[in-house]
Design a protein around this motif. Structure first.
Motif, PDB file in Angstrom:
ATOM      1  N   LEU A 149     -10.409   0.038  -8.049  1.00  0.00           N
ATOM      2  CA  LEU A 149     -10.518   0.130  -6.596  1.00  0.00           C
ATOM      3  C   LEU A 149     -11.758  -0.589  -6.078  1.00  0.00           C
ATOM      4  CD1 LEU A 149      -9.509   3.863  -6.062  1.00  0.00           C
ATOM      5  CD2 LEU A 149      -8.221   1.865  -5.337  1.00  0.00           C
ATOM      6  N   LEU A 150     -12.872  -0.412  -6.766  1.00  0.00           N
ATOM      7  CA  LEU A 150     -14.114  -1.046  -6.332  1.00  0.00           C
ATOM      8  C   LEU A 150     -13.987  -2.568  -6.386  1.00  0.00           C
ATOM      9  CD1 LEU A 150     -17.024  -0.692  -5.412  1.00  0.00           C
ATOM     10  CD2 LEU A 150     -17.701  -0.627  -7.821  1.00  0.00           C
ATOM     11  N   THR A 151     -13.367  -3.073  -7.437  1.00  0.00           N
ATOM     12  CA  THR A 151     -13.176  -4.520  -7.544  1.00  0.00           C
ATOM     13  C   THR A 151     -12.315  -5.041  -6.404  1.00  0.00           C
ATOM     14  OG1 THR A 151     -13.350  -4.393  -9.954  1.00  0.00           O
ATOM     15  CG2 THR A 151     -12.328  -6.365  -9.025  1.00  0.00           C
ATOM     16  N   GLY A 152     -11.223  -4.336  -6.108  1.00  0.00           N
ATOM     17  CA  GLY A 152     -10.350  -4.766  -5.024  1.00  0.00           C
ATOM     18  C   GLY A 152     -11.015  -4.683  -3.669  1.00  0.00           C
ATOM     19  N   ALA A 153     -11.777  -3.602  -3.444  1.00  0.00           N
ATOM     20  CA  ALA A 153     -12.446  -3.447  -2.157  1.00  0.00           C
ATOM     21  C   ALA A 153     -13.493  -4.525  -1.935  1.00  0.00           C
ATOM     22  CB  ALA A 153     -13.082  -2.061  -2.069  1.00  0.00           C
ATOM     23  N   LEU A 154     -14.261  -4.831  -2.974  1.00  0.00           N
ATOM     24  CA  LEU A 154     -15.276  -5.881  -2.852  1.00  0.00           C
ATOM     25  C   LEU A 154     -14.630  -7.251  -2.637  1.00  0.00           C
ATOM     26  CD1 LEU A 154     -17.837  -4.775  -5.595  1.00  0.00           C
ATOM     27  CD2 LEU A 154     -18.065  -4.573  -3.105  1.00  0.00           C
ATOM     28  N   ALA A 155     -13.519  -7.501  -3.324  1.00  0.00           N
ATOM     29  CA  ALA A 155     -12.816  -8.768  -3.129  1.00  0.00           C
ATOM     30  C   ALA A 155     -12.284  -8.878  -1.710  1.00  0.00           C
ATOM     31  CB  ALA A 155     -11.680  -8.899  -4.141  1.00  0.00           C
ATOM     32  N   SER A 156     -11.748  -7.769  -1.187  1.00  0.00           N
ATOM     33  CA  SER A 156     -11.240  -7.776   0.182  1.00  0.00           C
ATOM     34  C   SER A 156     -12.363  -7.985   1.190  1.00  0.00           C
ATOM     35  CB  SER A 156     -10.510  -6.472   0.468  1.00  0.00           C
ATOM     36  OG  SER A 156     -10.020  -6.433   1.780  1.00  0.00           O
ATOM     37  N   LEU A 157     -13.490  -7.302   0.978  1.00  0.00           N
ATOM     38  CA  LEU A 157     -14.628  -7.457   1.872  1.00  0.00           C
ATOM     39  C   LEU A 157     -15.139  -8.892   1.866  1.00  0.00           C
ATOM     40  CD1 LEU A 157     -16.860  -6.356   3.705  1.00  0.00           C
ATOM     41  CD2 LEU A 157     -18.107  -5.671   1.641  1.00  0.00           C
ATOM     42  N   ALA A 158     -15.244  -9.469   0.683  1.00  0.00           N
ATOM     43  CA  ALA A 158     -15.712 -10.855   0.590  1.00  0.00           C
ATOM     44  C   ALA A 158     -14.754 -11.794   1.311  1.00  0.00           C
ATOM     45  CB  ALA A 158     -15.854 -11.255  -0.880  1.00  0.00           C
ATOM     46  N   GLY A 159     -13.463 -11.559   1.135  1.00  0.00           N
ATOM     47  CA  GLY A 159     -12.483 -12.393   1.813  1.00  0.00           C
ATOM     48  C   GLY A 159     -12.559 -12.268   3.320  1.00  0.00           C
ATOM     49  N   CYS A 160     -12.731 -11.033   3.807  1.00  0.00           N
ATOM     50  CA  CYS A 160     -12.836 -10.816   5.258  1.00  0.00           C
ATOM     51  C   CYS A 160     -14.074 -11.513   5.828  1.00  0.00           C
ATOM     52  CB  CYS A 160     -12.884  -9.327   5.558  1.00  0.00           C
ATOM     53  SG  CYS A 160     -11.318  -8.461   5.331  1.00  0.00           S
ATOM     54  N   ASN A 211      -3.245  -2.561  -6.407  1.00  0.00           N
ATOM     55  CA  ASN A 211      -2.006  -1.891  -6.776  1.00  0.00           C
ATOM     56  C   ASN A 211      -1.308  -2.565  -7.945  1.00  0.00           C
ATOM     57  OD1 ASN A 211      -1.627   0.354  -4.722  1.00  0.00           O
ATOM     58  ND2 ASN A 211      -2.056  -1.387  -3.391  1.00  0.00           N
ATOM     59  N   GLY A 212      -1.456  -3.879  -8.045  1.00  0.00           N
ATOM     60  CA  GLY A 212      -0.872  -4.554  -9.186  1.00  0.00           C
ATOM     61  C   GLY A 212      -1.523  -4.142 -10.493  1.00  0.00           C
ATOM     62  N   VAL A 213      -2.845  -4.089 -10.511  1.00  0.00           N
ATOM     63  CA  VAL A 213      -3.558  -3.742 -11.737  1.00  0.00           C
ATOM     64  C   VAL A 213      -3.310  -2.295 -12.131  1.00  0.00           C
ATOM     65  CG1 VAL A 213      -5.841  -3.475 -12.785  1.00  0.00           C
ATOM     66  CG2 VAL A 213      -5.316  -5.516 -11.434  1.00  0.00           C
ATOM     67  N   ARG A 214      -3.426  -1.369 -11.180  1.00  0.00           N
ATOM     68  CA  ARG A 214      -3.285   0.026 -11.594  1.00  0.00           C
ATOM     69  C   ARG A 214      -1.838   0.404 -11.886  1.00  0.00           C
ATOM     70  NH1 ARG A 214      -5.351   3.451  -6.333  1.00  0.00           N
ATOM     71  NH2 ARG A 214      -3.693   2.928  -4.872  1.00  0.00           N
ATOM     72  N   SER A 252       0.819  -1.209   0.000  1.00  0.00           N
ATOM     73  CA  SER A 252       0.000   0.000   0.000  1.00  0.00           C
ATOM     74  C   SER A 252       0.851   1.255   0.000  1.00  0.00           C
ATOM     75  CB  SER A 252      -0.929  -0.011   1.211  1.00  0.00           C
ATOM     76  OG  SER A 252      -1.641   1.202   1.314  1.00  0.00           O
ATOM     77  N   GLY A 253       1.894   1.271   0.845  1.00  0.00           N
ATOM     78  CA  GLY A 253       2.716   2.465   0.963  1.00  0.00           C
ATOM     79  C   GLY A 253       3.538   2.752  -0.270  1.00  0.00           C
ATOM     80  N   VAL A 254       4.161   1.720  -0.824  1.00  0.00           N
ATOM     81  CA  VAL A 254       5.062   1.927  -1.951  1.00  0.00           C
ATOM     82  C   VAL A 254       4.300   2.126  -3.254  1.00  0.00           C
ATOM     83  CG1 VAL A 254       6.867   0.848  -3.361  1.00  0.00           C
ATOM     84  CG2 VAL A 254       6.970   0.698  -0.867  1.00  0.00           C
ATOM     85  N   PHE A 255       3.268   1.319  -3.503  1.00  0.00           N
ATOM     86  CA  PHE A 255       2.590   1.355  -4.794  1.00  0.00           C
ATOM     87  C   PHE A 255       1.305   2.182  -4.787  1.00  0.00           C
ATOM     88  CE2 PHE A 255       5.191  -2.459  -4.939  1.00  0.00           C
ATOM     89  CZ  PHE A 255       5.794  -2.338  -6.179  1.00  0.00           C
ATOM     90  N   GLY A 271      -4.635  -9.501   0.013  1.00  0.00           N
ATOM     91  CA  GLY A 271      -5.064  -9.840  -1.337  1.00  0.00           C
ATOM     92  C   GLY A 271      -5.677  -8.651  -2.061  1.00  0.00           C
ATOM     93  N   GLY A 272      -6.453  -7.845  -1.344  1.00  0.00           N
ATOM     94  CA  GLY A 272      -7.031  -6.651  -1.947  1.00  0.00           C
ATOM     95  C   GLY A 272      -5.973  -5.646  -2.358  1.00  0.00           C
ATOM     96  N   TYR A 273      -4.977  -5.428  -1.498  1.00  0.00           N
ATOM     97  CA  TYR A 273      -3.887  -4.510  -1.835  1.00  0.00           C
ATOM     98  C   TYR A 273      -3.132  -4.978  -3.079  1.00  0.00           C
ATOM     99  CZ  TYR A 273      -4.166  -1.919   2.583  1.00  0.00           C
ATOM    100  OH  TYR A 273      -4.569  -1.121   3.617  1.00  0.00           O
TER     101      TYR A 273
END
Length: 507
Positions: free
Chosen positions: A376-387, A411-414, A353-356, A405-407
């Protein structure tokens, strides 16, 4: 890119702020214990969601707008003043709604802990001040007044908060005193920064307005500015969800004691983000200006320089928290327990998160905020589902891995999209090798500590000194270029001479 003086002041302020926050946080955690610290952390997490939206996205949209605009400073300051009034009105209404309905509902349905509604109301009193402070800070960054924002936010705020906390604890307010002290500190920083910015407003009126660059004229109208800021607020909320959803979900499924353990490690892991945050303070307006001028090569150069410096600076901290995180019970007290995999996942997530994270400016500052929001929305939803999936069975460790996994996804995609848009990505081998090499060294030193030492402070201090010496050799021999080594040595010599001259000679 932030000038050396401003970056140094900001980095020093972050260290100062985090140093005070660390000391005060450790003392509060030891005093409150995992249960009390977990409840405070949960209230702060809910407040954290609101504070993301509180500036209405203006803290990012102003960076782009003022960075692109050729108008005089007086006109820019006047525009900021109008936006501040709107921000204050909206956030005062939010505080009233939370006190009357939101906090009681959350306590009754989601977080059934005695007195939690009052905790939330106390935390939310800081919201209007925090929103205004974010808008003012963005204006200062875009108007080349980073130093003023740093002094107010990073130096004054922690001092006032600490003094207020001491007084409130002396009055016996306990955990609620911790939340109230935060509000006092934010209010002080906000009021002082507003005074500093407005103090320079009168002489700025004499500046003749400069014409807008092509393609920018009219972009500062309230409708267009708020249209853009709406996207910025949505992006901040979705990315902020990656940082806050873990605590919110964990607090719903697990007791406050486990939330306290999780929050303690998370607070230490956030130290990894210090230098990247300092280095990226004016990265947004710089990228916006270069892109508006048609210099994609300049954008790549700025992003590549940022990536290298932040990766090299963060790698040792990543390794320290990831490998030696379980030893934090020496700091927080024997009542806390830190799982090794929890420490590793939180440390790696903070590093990614900090570097990328600031790589997003190559999208948000160049008019590509819509695709970035989708990422961002895709990552946030994936993180929420995982949690939600992992929290009931695996607790803190599960939500930490889901957040990581969300981070990685976001960050990888963008970063890949940024490389495609800008025609490449300037990355060197040392930038990638640094975190891996530091992790390997930390594992070796932990094995030595566990084999020949005890789980105590003398062993921890001796191991830390050895690890620091190993990092120094690694960087000097393998990771830094000869020119970078020479620059560091020259900088050290200048600092040494300045310190020597500052010491009065003996007569």
């Amino acid at each position: 890119m932030t000038r050396g003086r401003d970056a140094g002041l900001y980095a020093g302020g972050l260290l100062f702020q985090q140093g005070i926050a660390f000391g005060v946080g450790v003392a509060a955690a030891r005093w409150l214990g995992p249960q009390g610290y977990g409840q405070v952390s949960l209230a702060r997490a809910i407040y954290g969601v609101a504070v993301i939206l509180a500036p209405l996205g203006l803290d990012l949209s102003l960076l782009r707008r003022l960075g692109e605009s050729g108008a005089g400073r007086a006109a820019k300051v006047a525009q900021v003043q109008k936006l501040r009034q709107i921000t204050w009105a909206v956030n005062l209404a939010v505080v009233a709604a939370m006190a009357l309905a939101g906090a009681p509902w959350l306590q009754a349905h989601l977080y059934r802990q005695p007195g939690f509604a009052l905790d939330l109301v106390i935390a939310f009193t800081a919201l209007p001040f925090a929103a205004d402070l974010a808008v003012l800070t963005a204006a200062c960054r875009a108007l080349d007044r980073v130093a003023q924002a740093s002094l107010a936010s990073l130096y004054l705020q922690p001092v006032v908060r600490t003094v207020a906390l001491g007084g409130l604890l002396a009055l016996g307010l306990g955990a609620r005193g911790v939340l109230a002290a935060t509000a006092v500190g934010v209010a002080a920083a906000n009021l002082v920064l507003a005074a500093l910015l407005m103090r320079g407003r009168r002489p700025l009126r004499a500046e003749p307005p400069a014409p807008e660059p092509p393609g920018v004229a009219g972009s500062g109208s309230p409708a267009r500015l708020f249209g853009y800021s709406g996207w910025m607020a949505a992006m901040l909320l979705t990315y902020g969800a990656l940082k806050l959803v873990d605590v919110l979900v964990l607090g719903h499924f697990r007791p406050a004691r486990e939330v306290g353990d999780y929050a303690a490690v998370s607070a230490i892991a956030q130290l990894i983000c210090l230098y990247p945050t300092a280095l990226s303070q004016t990265l947004g307006p710089t990228v916006a200006g270069l892109y508006a001028a048609g210099s994609r090569r300049g954008v790549r150069r700025e992003l590549g320089r940022y990536l290298r410096l932040s990766s090299l600076a963060c790698a040792p901290l990543l390794a320290g928290v990831a490998v030696f995180g379980p030893w934090l019970d020496l700091v927080f007290g024997a009542r806390f327990r830190f799982d090794p995999w929890l420490c590793f996942a939180l440390a790696l997530g903070a590093y990614v998160s900090g570097v990328f994270g600031p790589m997003s400016v190559s999208l948000s500052m160049t008019g590509r905020h819509r695709p970035e929001f989708a990422i961002l929305l895709t990552g946030a939803l994936a993180s929420l589902a995982g949690c939600l999936l992992l929290a009931p069975a695996y607790g803190g460790v599960g939500v930490a891995w889901a957040t990581l996994g969300g981070y990685l996804l976001v960050n990888g995609v963008r970063t890949a999209v940024s490389a495609q848009v800008m025609g490449g990505l300037d990355v060197e081998l040392g930038d990638v090798a640094a975190p891996v090499a530091c992790l390997m060294l930390a594992l070796v030193w932990r094995a030595l500590a566990e084999r020949f030492g005890a789980h105590d402070w003398p062993t921890a201090l001796l191991t830390g000194a050895g690890l620091l010496a190993s990092y120094t050799v690694l960087y000097g021999v393998a990771l830094l270029s000869p020119g970078e080594v020479a620059q560091l040595l020259a900088f050290s010599r200048r600092r040494w001479r300045s310190a020597a001259r500052a010491v009065p000679s003996r007569s």
